[in-house]
Design a protein around this motif. Structure first.
Motif, PDB file in Angstrom:
ATOM      1  N   MET A   1       0.829  -1.227   0.000  1.00 33.34           N
ATOM      2  CA  MET A   1       0.000   0.000   0.000  1.00 33.34           C
ATOM      3  C   MET A   1       0.859   1.271   0.000  1.00 33.34           C
ATOM      4  O   MET A   1       1.823   1.364   0.742  1.00 33.34           O
ATOM      5  N   LEU A   2       0.465   2.215  -0.797  1.00 36.03           N
ATOM      6  CA  LEU A   2       1.205   3.483  -0.850  1.00 36.03           C
ATOM      7  C   LEU A   2       0.683   4.429   0.217  1.00 36.03           C
ATOM      8  O   LEU A   2      -0.531   4.632   0.329  1.00 36.03           O
ATOM      9  N   THR A   3       1.576   5.021   0.977  1.00 36.98           N
ATOM     10  CA  THR A   3       1.157   6.025   1.968  1.00 36.98           C
ATOM     11  C   THR A   3       1.060   7.389   1.278  1.00 36.98           C
ATOM     12  O   THR A   3       1.565   7.569   0.162  1.00 36.98           O
ATOM     13  N   GLU A   4       0.451   8.332   1.972  1.00 39.57           N
ATOM     14  CA  GLU A   4       0.375   9.708   1.437  1.00 39.57           C
ATOM     15  C   GLU A   4       1.783  10.258   1.207  1.00 39.57           C
ATOM     16  O   GLU A   4       2.031  10.976   0.247  1.00 39.57           O
ATOM     17  N   ALA A  76       2.939   2.504  -9.314  1.00 43.25           N
ATOM     18  CA  ALA A  76       2.315   3.833  -9.343  1.00 43.25           C
ATOM     19  C   ALA A  76       3.010   4.728 -10.346  1.00 43.25           C
ATOM     20  O   ALA A  76       4.180   4.518 -10.704  1.00 43.25           O
ATOM     21  N   ILE A  77       2.255   5.742 -10.786  1.00 48.63           N
ATOM     22  CA  ILE A  77       2.818   6.726 -11.721  1.00 48.63           C
ATOM     23  C   ILE A  77       2.283   8.105 -11.327  1.00 48.63           C
ATOM     24  O   ILE A  77       1.078   8.267 -11.114  1.00 48.63           O
ATOM     25  N   ALA A  78       3.193   9.061 -11.157  1.00 48.88           N
ATOM     26  CA  ALA A  78       2.782  10.421 -10.772  1.00 48.88           C
ATOM     27  C   ALA A  78       3.039  11.364 -11.940  1.00 48.88           C
ATOM     28  O   ALA A  78       4.050  11.239 -12.643  1.00 48.88           O
ATOM     29  N   ILE A  79       2.106  12.285 -12.136  1.00 50.98           N
ATOM     30  CA  ILE A  79       2.184  13.220 -13.270  1.00 50.98           C
ATOM     31  C   ILE A  79       2.183  14.648 -12.747  1.00 50.98           C
ATOM     32  O   ILE A  79       1.294  15.027 -11.965  1.00 50.98           O
ATOM     33  N   PHE A  80       3.168  15.419 -13.220  1.00 55.48           N
ATOM     34  CA  PHE A  80       3.255  16.828 -12.822  1.00 55.48           C
ATOM     35  C   PHE A  80       3.282  17.693 -14.071  1.00 55.48           C
ATOM     36  O   PHE A  80       3.958  17.379 -15.052  1.00 55.48           O
ATOM     37  N   SER A  81       2.550  18.794 -14.049  1.00 49.86           N
ATOM     38  CA  SER A  81       2.753  19.780 -15.113  1.00 49.86           C
ATOM     39  C   SER A  81       2.882  21.149 -14.478  1.00 49.86           C
ATOM     40  O   SER A  81       2.197  21.464 -13.495  1.00 49.86           O
ATOM     41  N   GLU A  82       3.798  21.927 -15.041  1.00 53.17           N
ATOM     42  CA  GLU A  82       4.095  23.248 -14.484  1.00 53.17           C
ATOM     43  C   GLU A  82       2.888  24.165 -14.560  1.00 53.17           C
ATOM     44  O   GLU A  82       2.662  24.999 -13.701  1.00 53.17           O
ATOM     45  N   LYS A  83       2.129  24.010 -15.656  1.00 52.07           N
ATOM     46  CA  LYS A  83       1.125  25.016 -15.955  1.00 52.07           C
ATOM     47  C   LYS A  83      -0.296  24.654 -15.595  1.00 52.07           C
ATOM     48  O   LYS A  83      -1.182  25.480 -15.693  1.00 52.07           O
ATOM     49  N   GLY A  84      -0.532  23.454 -15.256  1.00 54.56           N
ATOM     50  CA  GLY A  84      -1.918  23.086 -14.984  1.00 54.56           C
ATOM     51  C   GLY A  84      -1.986  21.807 -14.193  1.00 54.56           C
ATOM     52  O   GLY A  84      -0.978  21.329 -13.689  1.00 54.56           O
ATOM     53  N   GLN A  94      -4.087   4.119 -21.920  1.00 51.42           N
ATOM     54  CA  GLN A  94      -4.002   2.788 -22.542  1.00 51.42           C
ATOM     55  C   GLN A  94      -2.605   2.201 -22.318  1.00 51.42           C
ATOM     56  O   GLN A  94      -2.452   1.024 -22.003  1.00 51.42           O
ATOM     57  N   PHE A  95      -1.598   3.026 -22.451  1.00 49.80           N
ATOM     58  CA  PHE A  95      -0.201   2.579 -22.316  1.00 49.80           C
ATOM     59  C   PHE A  95       0.092   2.134 -20.882  1.00 49.80           C
ATOM     60  O   PHE A  95       0.765   1.129 -20.650  1.00 49.80           O
ATOM     61  N   ILE A  96      -0.449   2.875 -19.918  1.00 45.37           N
ATOM     62  CA  ILE A  96      -0.255   2.527 -18.500  1.00 45.37           C
ATOM     63  C   ILE A  96      -0.951   1.196 -18.195  1.00 45.37           C
ATOM     64  O   ILE A  96      -0.391   0.299 -17.562  1.00 45.37           O
ATOM     65  N   LEU A  97      -2.168   1.082 -18.674  1.00 48.11           N
ATOM     66  CA  LEU A  97      -2.984  -0.105 -18.399  1.00 48.11           C
ATOM     67  C   LEU A  97      -2.319  -1.404 -18.845  1.00 48.11           C
ATOM     68  O   LEU A  97      -2.525  -2.452 -18.237  1.00 48.11           O
ATOM     69  N   GLU A  98      -1.524  -1.319 -19.900  1.00 49.01           N
ATOM     70  CA  GLU A  98      -0.820  -2.497 -20.417  1.00 49.01           C
ATOM     71  C   GLU A  98      -0.030  -3.199 -19.306  1.00 49.01           C
ATOM     72  O   GLU A  98       0.140  -4.404 -19.311  1.00 49.01           O
ATOM     73  N   PHE A  99       0.450  -2.414 -18.333  1.00 51.00           N
ATOM     74  CA  PHE A  99       1.347  -2.972 -17.312  1.00 51.00           C
ATOM     75  C   PHE A  99       0.647  -3.225 -15.977  1.00 51.00           C
ATOM     76  O   PHE A  99       1.291  -3.506 -14.979  1.00 51.00           O
ATOM     77  N   GLY A 100      -0.661  -3.131 -15.956  1.00 51.70           N
ATOM     78  CA  GLY A 100      -1.407  -3.527 -14.749  1.00 51.70           C
ATOM     79  C   GLY A 100      -2.601  -2.647 -14.473  1.00 51.70           C
ATOM     80  O   GLY A 100      -2.478  -1.425 -14.468  1.00 51.70           O
ATOM     81  N   LYS A 101      -3.739  -3.292 -14.219  1.00 51.28           N
ATOM     82  CA  LYS A 101      -4.971  -2.515 -14.012  1.00 51.28           C
ATOM     83  C   LYS A 101      -5.007  -1.822 -12.647  1.00 51.28           C
ATOM     84  O   LYS A 101      -5.804  -0.911 -12.431  1.00 51.28           O
ATOM     85  N   ASP A 102      -4.127  -2.257 -11.724  1.00 47.03           N
ATOM     86  CA  ASP A 102      -4.137  -1.664 -10.380  1.00 47.03           C
ATOM     87  C   ASP A 102      -3.117  -0.541 -10.192  1.00 47.03           C
ATOM     88  O   ASP A 102      -2.980  -0.001  -9.091  1.00 47.03           O
ATOM     89  N   ASP A 119      -7.447   1.416 -13.826  1.00 46.92           N
ATOM     90  CA  ASP A 119      -8.687   0.750 -14.218  1.00 46.92           C
ATOM     91  C   ASP A 119      -9.904   1.687 -14.088  1.00 46.92           C
ATOM     92  O   ASP A 119     -10.844   1.613 -14.875  1.00 46.92           O
ATOM     93  N   ASN A 120      -9.851   2.573 -13.083  1.00 43.14           N
ATOM     94  CA  ASN A 120     -10.945   3.543 -12.863  1.00 43.14           C
ATOM     95  C   ASN A 120     -10.958   4.638 -13.931  1.00 43.14           C
ATOM     96  O   ASN A 120     -11.997   5.220 -14.198  1.00 43.14           O
TER      97      ASN A 120
END
Ligand code: THU
Length: 132
Positions: A1-4, A76-84, A94-102, A119-120
């Motif tokens: 489980m990932l913590t905050e 897990a995968i985290a996404i950051f954008s400077e502007k939004g 779709q690309f992420i899902l290839e490597f696991g629905k969880d 998956d959600n």
């Protein structure tokens, strides 16, 4: 489980990765950090091209980075954008899902860090199971 705390740390790594973005056309740098089961972190950033359609999103760069380093077990995968507040585009989902629905996808919404299983974010999707 990932913590905050784990989620925040991964998001900070994504922020660092955004510094490596090559995005002179959109001026919309995106950074991504992928966490694998063996606790390794792989970074990616968007890479654009004068032939605009060749642009590669940060998510796909980071995932390819993990894969070619022999780390397919993505947690897990985290996404950051400077502007939004960027969440993965449809192609990257779709690309992420290839490597696991969880796989937990971590991004900001309304100035808060949230996370959802891929998956959600990709219901009724086409996966390798459908090829069987
Ligand atoms: N971009 C990503 O890197 N990831 C996404 O999921 C959405 C969009 C990039 C592509 C392009 O370089 C810039 O953001 C603007 O669309």
């Amino acid at each position: 489980m990932l913590t905050e705390k784990d989620k925040k740390k991964l998001y900070q790594c994504a922020k660092k990765a955004s510094k490596f973005s090559y995005s002179p056309y959109s001026r919309f740098p995106v950074g991504v950090a992928v966490l694998t089961k063996n606790k390794k972190i792989y970074l990616g950033a968007n890479v654009e091209n004068a032939s605009y359609g060749l642009t590669i999103c940060a998510e796909r760069v980071a995932i390819c980075n993990a894969i070619i380093n022999n780390s397919k077990d993505i947690i897990a995968i985290a996404i950051f954008s400077e502007k939004g507040e960027s969440s993965p585009c449809g192609a990257c989902r779709q690309f992420i899902l290839e490597f696991g629905k969880d796989i937990e996808v971590i991004f900001k919404r309304n100035n808060k860090l949230i996370s959802k299983p891929i998956d959600n974010l990709m219901p009724n999707s086409f996966t390798k199971e459908d090829l069987k």
